[in-house]
Design a protein around this motif. Structure first.
Motif, short mmCIF file in Angstrom:
data_model
loop_
_atom_site.label_atom_id
_atom_site.label_comp_id
_atom_site.label_asym_id
_atom_site.label_seq_id
_atom_site.Cartn_x
_atom_site.Cartn_y
_atom_site.Cartn_z
N ALA A 258 90.02 -30.00 -2.98
CA ALA A 258 90.97 -30.37 -1.94
C ALA A 258 92.20 -29.47 -1.96
O ALA A 258 92.83 -29.24 -0.92
CB ALA A 258 91.40 -31.83 -2.11
N ALA A 259 92.56 -28.95 -3.13
CA ALA A 259 93.77 -28.12 -3.25
C ALA A 259 93.51 -26.64 -3.00
O ALA A 259 94.46 -25.87 -2.85
CB ALA A 259 94.38 -28.31 -4.64
N TYR A 260 92.24 -26.24 -2.95
CA TYR A 260 91.94 -24.80 -2.91
C TYR A 260 92.42 -24.15 -1.61
O TYR A 260 93.07 -23.09 -1.63
CB TYR A 260 90.43 -24.59 -3.05
N LEU A 261 92.15 -24.75 -0.45
CA LEU A 261 92.55 -24.15 0.82
C LEU A 261 94.07 -24.02 0.94
O LEU A 261 94.58 -22.96 1.34
CB LEU A 261 91.97 -24.94 1.99
N PRO A 262 94.86 -25.08 0.62
CA PRO A 262 96.31 -24.90 0.64
C PRO A 262 96.78 -23.79 -0.30
O PRO A 262 97.71 -23.05 0.01
CB PRO A 262 96.84 -26.27 0.20
N ALA A 263 96.13 -23.69 -1.46
CA ALA A 263 96.50 -22.64 -2.42
C ALA A 263 96.23 -21.26 -1.83
O ALA A 263 97.05 -20.33 -1.97
CB ALA A 263 95.73 -22.82 -3.72
N ARG A 264 95.08 -21.09 -1.16
CA ARG A 264 94.77 -19.81 -0.53
C ARG A 264 95.78 -19.47 0.55
O ARG A 264 96.22 -18.32 0.68
CB ARG A 264 93.35 -19.87 0.08
N ARG A 265 96.14 -20.46 1.36
CA ARG A 265 97.11 -20.20 2.43
C ARG A 265 98.45 -19.80 1.86
O ARG A 265 99.14 -18.93 2.38
CB ARG A 265 97.26 -21.45 3.31
N VAL B 134 102.74 -27.32 -0.30
CA VAL B 134 102.76 -25.86 -0.18
C VAL B 134 103.64 -25.43 0.98
O VAL B 134 104.41 -24.47 0.88
CB VAL B 134 101.32 -25.32 -0.02
N ALA B 135 103.53 -26.15 2.12
CA ALA B 135 104.37 -25.80 3.28
C ALA B 135 105.84 -25.95 2.96
O ALA B 135 106.67 -25.12 3.36
CB ALA B 135 103.99 -26.69 4.47
N ALA C 230 84.46 -34.78 -14.48
CA ALA C 230 83.87 -33.77 -13.59
C ALA C 230 84.15 -34.11 -12.13
O ALA C 230 84.59 -33.26 -11.34
CB ALA C 230 82.37 -33.67 -13.83
N VAL C 231 83.93 -35.38 -11.77
CA VAL C 231 84.13 -35.80 -10.39
C VAL C 231 85.60 -35.75 -10.01
O VAL C 231 85.99 -35.14 -8.99
CB VAL C 231 83.56 -37.21 -10.17
N GLY C 232 86.46 -36.36 -10.81
CA GLY C 232 87.88 -36.42 -10.49
C GLY C 232 88.53 -35.06 -10.40
O GLY C 232 89.28 -34.76 -9.46
N VAL C 233 88.25 -34.19 -11.37
CA VAL C 233 88.88 -32.86 -11.40
C VAL C 233 88.32 -31.98 -10.29
O VAL C 233 89.09 -31.29 -9.60
CB VAL C 233 88.66 -32.21 -12.78
N LEU C 234 87.00 -32.00 -10.08
CA LEU C 234 86.41 -31.13 -9.06
C LEU C 234 86.88 -31.52 -7.66
O LEU C 234 87.17 -30.65 -6.84
CB LEU C 234 84.89 -31.19 -9.14
N VAL C 235 86.93 -32.81 -7.37
CA VAL C 235 87.39 -33.25 -6.05
C VAL C 235 88.83 -32.79 -5.82
O VAL C 235 89.18 -32.30 -4.74
CB VAL C 235 87.28 -34.79 -5.93
N THR C 236 89.67 -32.91 -6.83
CA THR C 236 91.07 -32.51 -6.69
C THR C 236 91.19 -31.00 -6.48
O THR C 236 91.95 -30.54 -5.62
CB THR C 236 91.88 -32.93 -7.93
N LEU C 237 90.46 -30.22 -7.27
CA LEU C 237 90.53 -28.76 -7.14
C LEU C 237 90.00 -28.30 -5.78
O LEU C 237 90.56 -27.39 -5.16
CB LEU C 237 89.73 -28.10 -8.27
N ARG D 182 96.43 -19.62 -8.52
CA ARG D 182 96.19 -20.31 -9.80
C ARG D 182 97.28 -21.32 -10.10
O ARG D 182 97.03 -22.38 -10.68
CB ARG D 182 96.06 -19.29 -10.93
N SER D 183 98.52 -20.99 -9.71
CA SER D 183 99.64 -21.91 -9.96
C SER D 183 99.43 -23.23 -9.22
O SER D 183 99.60 -24.32 -9.80
CB SER D 183 100.95 -21.27 -9.52
N VAL D 184 99.05 -23.14 -7.94
CA VAL D 184 98.82 -24.36 -7.16
C VAL D 184 97.61 -25.12 -7.70
O VAL D 184 97.62 -26.35 -7.83
CB VAL D 184 98.62 -24.02 -5.67
N LEU D 185 96.54 -24.38 -8.04
CA LEU D 185 95.35 -25.03 -8.58
C LEU D 185 95.62 -25.65 -9.95
O LEU D 185 95.01 -26.66 -10.31
CB LEU D 185 94.20 -24.03 -8.68
N ALA D 186 96.53 -25.04 -10.72
CA ALA D 186 96.89 -25.62 -12.02
C ALA D 186 97.56 -26.98 -11.83
O ALA D 186 97.31 -27.91 -12.60
CB ALA D 186 97.81 -24.68 -12.77
N GLU D 187 98.40 -27.09 -10.80
CA GLU D 187 99.00 -28.40 -10.50
C GLU D 187 97.90 -29.42 -10.17
O GLU D 187 97.95 -30.57 -10.61
CB GLU D 187 99.97 -28.27 -9.32
#
Length: 848
Positions: free
Chosen positions: A381-388, A295-296, A372-379, A317-322
């Motif tokens: 971890a990616a949520y804060l960078p996506a918000r920033r 993201v940076a 469930a585990v793999g997708v949720l962990v990834t989402l 949503r774009s970052v979370l989609a990745e």
């Protein structure tokens, strides 16, 4: 936006690969654990279901003492009289009924005279039942055995031992040693497997004589008449034979056995899933780092999308989609890799005697949980960078001189400080409480909270720590060392996240190393203080063996005393307790006992000796009367004759061998302790002992040091398994460092080009990146070792009453872990350093 998302995924394939690999490894362990435990459960479910007749009669257990229906661990010999078979046959609705014999401690020797290796699974002797409606065995080759001179073996045992029909097989029974002709091989149950156990079948009469149960059966199998429900026959049989017996249908028998087995299986599953959780936890740092840096690096690109009309939610949503695509792909590959993990676990447990027959079980739950585990962990971890990314002002981000403002660490410092204080409070509480279980739980909670607090405080600690240890880098490596130190402290959040992955792994490895070293030291100390015998005769896994061995040792010249030790379960005063049975006449020569009150004389007759903790918790003192209830229903009134200090070799309570035998205890020894007479040739006595035991290869002769080494070997074996599983988190941590450095090189492409332009050569550039990696790794390793020492020492203190009496911190091993941490830094930097050195100077300078 979806088109832009797909384009970014394809453009950053290499950058996302290492994060994807972390997901693959974590999900692989989750799915592999679930596949393995489902396979384990299915194997025994099928085994239990296929080894029962329509209705079964077995001796009732006076209390729940383990795996129902097997008598395992009770120490009580429970049988049904042969006369009961005729009573059962006369019950309306019974088509056929036959007694069966089943006992443990029956071992097959291979052609070289060695005990057939089952990896720790039991050796079982059974009677051969010719009626297929009552038998759980199916003849594969040959014929049924007749008389004590003929035997049939399960197919796997015959194959492993290299026997064919007509060969002479040596079988060690709980009674005599048997030489028998192999006349048949058979499969066991519907699956044909026996979960690693070896089975030797004799004709029913011969089995009764050989296994010491003439006129008695282990149970009775019943087949029901056509058209009559099993439940109806069960009720009729129960009414006919009266109390004292468990009468179950096949489904009830399987359910009871499976229910008790699942309790043990739950521990295995929790144990393995804990390591999977650790792997995913560590992998989260990699994913978080990856998306933060991606993201940076794409700040201007995302800002341009905002300027063209994309809203904050669309960018998020774009970052979370990745992340979603990465999570799905990683989970899919991890699910596939889970089969490999499950195969490895099946092979590993097979080494300990737990052989799983048939294919792996792939359940729907495994698929759902893996995704469930793999997708949720990834989402997550990616949520804060996506918000920033979404919050960055578009105009500011598109400026060439835009620099992202580093956020304050104040909130993080406060949060980390609170967690750390809570962790310290929990650890202190563990030393105050008296209950061992509560203390261990507090240590676990305290260690986890301390770990999370340290991770939260890590960016705050990173700068001063790295500046401190990095002070030597400029002196040793000049400009490369100076730049490496500054790069490491430039972004403390990124450095902390990268080092935290390694910190978690080494904290657990070092913590368990302390527990293992302390346990081994405690074993040495315990045996020094509790064991007085010169030699110990036992199997490697404390399995039962024939009492004839002790009788043969007694007649050897130079042997002063022989002490047999047996174990069982009993309710003493209504509380279930493990009981040790020994001969009162030789107790003092075999064990070093320190009495607080009473003495060994108090064991004679129907006496009872208890350790100080048991006496204190139940309010017993010398002279008190205590009712003992054995698993077979026998009741004995005992008198407390002595209270001794904790003795690991004897356990909580001791009764005499005579009392144990009179109450129906199994006539099988677990340990035999041998004392050599003074003023005799000890070497000659040992030689005679070994010559006698050559006829019983199931047991070995050990002096005190060898016996201690055997006990410590089991601890080391468990520690090896734990460290191998924890190694997965260390591997993921290495990937995290590689990932961070690789992305850092990409982020600093222009900077690297300028450094090359002003005179830095490729060697210096590679050196700079290696030193940066080593500094980050050492930071993670140091704090990992500190946390590991806190966790390990805390748990050892909490378990002091469980026999871990010695506190040992293996300094050499801790230094080795620190060196491994530095080495990890060197190895992790190889590819990023080569990539940086391979950048073309002009292209790098032109990068924006």
């Amino acid at each position: 936006m979806w088109h832009a998302t797909l384009r970014n995924l394809l453009a950053h394939k290499l950058r996302l690969a290492l994060s994807g690999l972390a997901i693959v490894l974590g999900v692989a362990f989750v799915s592999g654990t679930m596949i393995f435990t489902d396979t384990l459960g299915k194997t025994f479910e099928n085994l239990f279901a296929s080894t029962s007749a329509d209705v079964n009669v077995e001796p009732a257990s006076a209390f729940d003492s383990g795996l129902a229906g097997t008598g395992e661990g009770t120490g009580a010999a429970s049988t049904v009289p042969e006369s009961l078979v005729d009573t059962v046959r006369d019950v309306d609705g019974v088509a056929a009924a036959a007694g069966f014999v089943r006992t443990e401690g029956v071992y097959v020797l291979d052609g070289n005279g060695n005990v057939l290796d089952t990896g720790g699974a039991p050796g079982i002797g059974i009677s051969w039942e010719p009626d297929p409606d009552l038998s759980s065995s199916t003849l594969v080759d040959g014929r049924a055995p007749r008389g004590a001179a003929q035997v049939a073996l399960d197919v796997d045992s015959a194959e492993k031992a290299g026997y064919t029909l007509g060969d002479t097989v040596t079988v060690l029974t709980t009674g005599p040693r048997v030489q028998a002709e192999l006349v048949g091989t058979f499969s066991f149950g519907d699956s044909g497997g026996s979960a690693g156990a070896s089975l030797a079948a004799f004709e029913t009469r011969a089995a009764q004589e050989l296994f010491g149960t003439p006129g008695q059966f282990s149970g009775i199998g019943i087949s029901t008449a056509d058209g009559i429900a099993e439940e109806t026959v069960r009720d009729r049989v129960a009414a006919a034979i009266g109390d004292g017996y468990d009468v179950r249908t096949a489904s009830e028998q399987a359910e009871a056995l499976a229910g008790d087995f699942e309790e043990g299986l739950a521990f295995v599953e929790t144990f393995l899933l804990a390591f999977a959780g650790i792997a995913l936890f560590v992998g989260t740092f990699i994913i978080l780092n990856t998306f933060s840096m991606l993201v940076a690096q794409r700040t201007r690109e995302l800002a341009l999308l905002r300027a063209l009309g994309a809203g904050r939610a669309q960018v998020t949503r774009s970052v979370l989609a990745e992340a979603l695509v990465l999570g799905i792909v990683g989970s899919t590959l991890g699910l596939a890799a889970g089969f490999g993990v499950a195969t490895g676990l099946r092979s590993l447990f097979g080494q300990f005697g737990l052989t799983l027959d048939g294919g792996l079980v792939f359940a729907t739950d495994t698929v759902l949980w893996s995704y469930a585990v793999g997708v949720l962990v990834t989402l997550m971890a990616a949520y804060l960078p996506a918000r920033r990314a979404a919050k960055t002002p578009p105009v500011a981000a598109m400026r060439d001189d835009h620099v992202s403002v580093e956020r304050s660490l104040r909130r993080r410092t406060v949060f980390g400080g609170v967690l750390t204080a809570a962790g310290v409070a929990a650890m202190v509480g563990a030393f105050i409480v008296q209950d061992d279980g509560t203390a261990a739980s507090l240590v676990g909670v305290g260690a986890l909270t301390l770990l999370l607090g340290t991770i939260a405080l890590s960016p705050v600690i990173a700068r001063p720590f790295l500046r401190g240890i990095g002070a030597v880098l400029p002196r040793l490596f000049g400009t490369s060392g100076h730049l490496a130190r500054e790069n490491a402290v430039r972004n403390p959040r990124r450095t902390a996240a990268t080092a935290s992955a390694l910190m978690v792994g080494l904290a657990l490895v070092s913590g368990f190393s302390i527990i293992g070293a302390s346990t081994n030291a405690s074993v040495d100390n315990s045996l020094d203080q509790s064991l007085g015998a010169d030699y110990v005769v036992s199997t490697a896994v404390a399995a039962p063996f024939s009492a004839e061995i002790a009788q043969e040792i007694r007649v050897i010249d130079g042997v002063e005393s022989v002490t047999q030790q047996r174990f069982g379960q009993a309710q003493l005063g209504g509380v279930q307790t493990s009981v040790s049975a020994v001969d009162a006449a030789t107790l003092d020569s075999a064990f070093a006992l320190d009495y607080l009150t009473g003495g060994t004389e108090g064991l004679r007759g129907e006496g009872l000796l208890v350790d100080e903790d048991t006496a204190a918790s139940r309010g017993w003192s010398v002279g008190d009367r205590v009712e003992a209830l054995l698993a077979n229903g026998e009741r004995v009134e005992l008198t407390v004759g002595g209270v001794y200090t904790t003795n690991q070799a004897l356990g909580l309570a001791v009764i005499s061998l005579d009392t144990f035998t009179a109450a129906g205890g199994e006539a099988l020894d677990r340990f035999v302790y041998v004392d050599v007479a003074p003023d005799v040739d000890a070497a000659a006595v040992r030689s005679s002992l070994k010559a006698t035991l050559d006829a019983y290869p199931v047991v070995t002769l050990k002096d005190q040091a060898q016996f201690a080494d055997e006990q410590k070997g089991q601890v080391d074996q468990l520690l090896m398994i734990i460290n191998a599983l924890l190694g997965l988190s260390v591997i993921i941590a290495v990937l995290g460092i590689v990932n961070t450095l690789a992305l850092s090189v990409i982020e600093r492409t222009r900077e690297i080009g300028l450094l090359r332009a002003i005179g830095m050569d490729r060697r210096q550039l590679r050196q700079m990146i290696r030193l940066e990696s080593v500094a980050i790794s050492v930071y993670g390793a140091v704090f990992g070792l500190i946390l590991g020492i806190v966790f390990g020492t805390g748990l050892v203190q909490a378990l002091a009453d469980q026999g871990i009496s010695q506190q040992v911190i293996p300094g050499g091993r801790m230094l080795l872990f620190l060196a491994i941490g530095a080495l990890i830094g060197v190895l992790a930097a190889v590819w990023p350093a080569r990539r940086a050195a391979g950048l073309k100077l002009l292209d790098a300078i032109a990068t924006t």
